[in-house]
Design a protein around this motif. Structure first.
Motif, PDB file in Angstrom:
ATOM      1  N   SER A 196      -0.554  -8.474  -3.541  1.00 18.98           N
ATOM      2  CA  SER A 196      -1.655  -8.293  -4.059  1.00 18.98           C
ATOM      3  C   SER A 196      -2.494  -9.734  -4.030  1.00 18.98           C
ATOM      4  O   SER A 196      -2.003 -10.920  -3.804  1.00 18.98           O
ATOM      5  CB  SER A 196      -1.829  -7.969  -5.351  1.00 18.98           C
ATOM      6  OG  SER A 196      -1.117  -8.826  -6.198  1.00 18.98           O
TER       7      SER A 196
ATOM      8  N   MET B 253      -6.209  -1.341   5.639  1.00 16.82           N
ATOM      9  CA  MET B 253      -5.204  -2.106   5.327  1.00 16.82           C
ATOM     10  C   MET B 253      -5.305  -3.516   6.126  1.00 16.82           C
ATOM     11  O   MET B 253      -5.040  -4.626   5.718  1.00 16.82           O
ATOM     12  CB  MET B 253      -3.757  -1.562   5.815  1.00 16.82           C
ATOM     13  CG  MET B 253      -3.533  -0.586   4.527  1.00 16.82           C
ATOM     14  SD  MET B 253      -1.752   0.015   4.915  1.00 16.82           S
ATOM     15  CE  MET B 253      -2.040   1.453   6.190  1.00 16.82           C
TER      16      MET B 253
ATOM     17  N   PHE C 167       0.893  -1.150  -0.005  1.00 15.75           N
ATOM     18  CA  PHE C 167       0.045  -0.037  -0.122  1.00 15.75           C
ATOM     19  C   PHE C 167       0.831   1.191  -0.131  1.00 15.75           C
ATOM     20  O   PHE C 167       2.083   1.050   0.363  1.00 15.75           O
ATOM     21  CB  PHE C 167      -0.954   0.154   1.264  1.00 15.75           C
ATOM     22  CG  PHE C 167      -1.805  -1.269   1.296  1.00 15.75           C
ATOM     23  CD1 PHE C 167      -3.125  -1.154   0.478  1.00 15.75           C
ATOM     24  CD2 PHE C 167      -1.707  -2.116   2.054  1.00 15.75           C
ATOM     25  CE1 PHE C 167      -3.930  -2.128   0.454  1.00 15.75           C
ATOM     26  CE2 PHE C 167      -2.456  -3.426   2.347  1.00 15.75           C
ATOM     27  CZ  PHE C 167      -3.616  -3.476   1.422  1.00 15.75           C
ATOM     28  N   GLU C 168       0.353   2.357  -0.564  1.00 12.69           N
ATOM     29  CA  GLU C 168       0.936   3.505  -0.554  1.00 12.69           C
ATOM     30  C   GLU C 168       0.583   4.257   1.037  1.00 12.69           C
ATOM     31  O   GLU C 168      -0.215   4.067   1.639  1.00 12.69           O
ATOM     32  CB  GLU C 168       0.441   4.561  -1.465  1.00 12.69           C
ATOM     33  CG  GLU C 168       0.560   4.178  -2.890  1.00 12.69           C
ATOM     34  CD  GLU C 168       2.034   4.242  -3.469  1.00 12.69           C
ATOM     35  OE1 GLU C 168       2.685   4.871  -2.798  1.00 12.69           O
ATOM     36  OE2 GLU C 168       2.536   3.326  -3.966  1.00 12.69           O
TER      37      GLU C 168
END
Length: 388
Positions: A368, A289, A39-40
């Motif tokens: 992912s 998340m 994730f960013e």
């Protein structure tokens, strides 16, 4: 030329990176190696750091870190653990959790002092002990105890050179989480033998179901002998920002601050303002998340427990699965290398984490869902061919 330091030459490269490097240049590889969120960093954290730079946060900060961040760390710890700490004397901001760990060890360990670690445990612990001229003392842990110390084996490992016990809950590489009862027994042993406890809680927020990541520091008479290590890397997808912290007794933290001055002086100023925004801003991104990891965790457990000869300990926290491959009859290193060669999938062999862990491989599901589905399909195909 004169020889290099013994501590330097004793430390060997991490097998995690070895596996990662073996795949470099190979096409169509699915990697389950490095424990890095895919994730960013949440936007409000990035914006806070940019704003700080534009407002002139270009200079050294106090060695212990900016006071607002230390205050926020203490407030967050009071909320999560119910423990009150003094931001002026009992917390230090560090260059990631890794620096917090090694500064703690440098402060506690003299040459030859023993630090008790679980087997398996995160690779870098033992290397850091050796860099401090200490001795890692390994205690086997098993799935039956959530890969946490059994009181009997823990106490048997203590000698007159033992200085501290290191607890990692939730744990890398196993995903195990210590129960309150288990922590109470560890605390009793630490008090009995007058030992420090280092508790690595970098995965504190990443837990599943009804599991809770309790801190041993919250138990009676443990705050004064416990150093809590934490980091923004995993929780907030800030691995490259390199911000972590340690909380503990003032005499320990004061010496860590003194060492910090001679190691990195202080943590990047803009990154500290980003970390402040992480703690004081919205937590929706963290919840999202963790929800995503929970879904991936369920995928991993379901897939591996239906693949012939493989069994997965259901992670209670973190984003790692620990896969038992003993029914294959292969060593973990051979299994991992053959899987990479045949199916272009990278896992980490268990010997990276301990001498008694060569019947396991670790999978990181901080990737992912598409990679998980494709990667597990390849592993299933590999095992079907191998187990004919």
């Amino acid at each position: 030329m004169k020889p290099l330091s013994q501590a330097t030459t004793t430390v060997i490269p991490s097998p995690i990176r070895e596996m990662f490097n073996k795949a470099l240049g190979m096409e169509d590889v699915i990697s389950f190696t490095v424990g890095e969120p895919n994730f960013e960093t949440p936007k409000h954290i990035v914006e806070a750091a940019v704003k700080a730079l534009r407002s002139g946060a270009h200079r050294y900060t106090p060695n212990a870190g900016i006071l607002p961040l230390r205050q926020a760390i203490c407030e967050a710890t009071l909320k999560s653990h119910g423990i009150c700490y003094d931001p002026d004397t009992e917390v230090i901001v560090t260059a990631g959790g890794m620096e917090a760990l090694i500064l703690t060890m440098m402060t506690l360990l003299d040459a030859g002092d023993e630090l008790i670690l679980s087997d398996p445990c995160w690779t870098n612990y033992s290397r850091q002990v050796l860099l401090c001229s200490g001795q890692p003392k390994f205690v086997p842990v098993t799935a039956e105890n959530n890969f946490m110390f059994s009181p009997e084996l823990l106490e048997q490992a203590i000698t007159d050179r033992t200085k501290a016990i290191l607890i990692n809950s939730p744990a890398n590489p196993t995903g195990g989480v210590a129960t309150k009862a288990a922590l109470e027994k560890m605390a009793e042993i630490a008090r009995k033998h007058d030992l420090y406890v280092i508790t690595d809680e970098v995965y504190q927020r990443i837990v599943y179901g009804d599991h809770q990541a309790l801190s041993i520091a919250s138990l009676p008479q443990m705050k004064e002998r416990t150093i809590i290590i934490n980091s923004f890397s995993k929780t907030y997808a800030m691995t490259g920002w390199r911000v972590g912290y340690a909380i503990g007794p003032s005499q320990v933290i004061a010496n860590m601050v003194k060492l910090q001055e001679n190691v990195v002086a202080c943590v990047n100023s803009a990154a500290q303002f980003g970390a402040l925004a992480a703690l004081t801003g919205p937590q929706d991104a963290v919840d999202d998340m963790v929800s995503a990891y929970a879904k991936r965790r369920d995928m991993i457990v379901e897939e591996f427990n239906t693949i012939p000869a493989l069994r997965c300990f259901a992670p209670q926290g973190t984003f790692y699965g620990f896969i038992d491959i003993s029914e294959t009859g292969m060593k973990a290193s051979d299994f991992a290398l053959d899987l990479l060669k045949e199916e272009r999938v990278i896992l980490v062999p268990g010997h990276a984490f301990g001498t008694d862990s060569d019947r396991y491989v670790r999978i990181s599901f901080a990737t992912s869902e598409a990679n998980i589905l494709e990667g597990t399909a390849r592993i299933r195909r590999y095992m079907q061919k191998r187990m004919k």
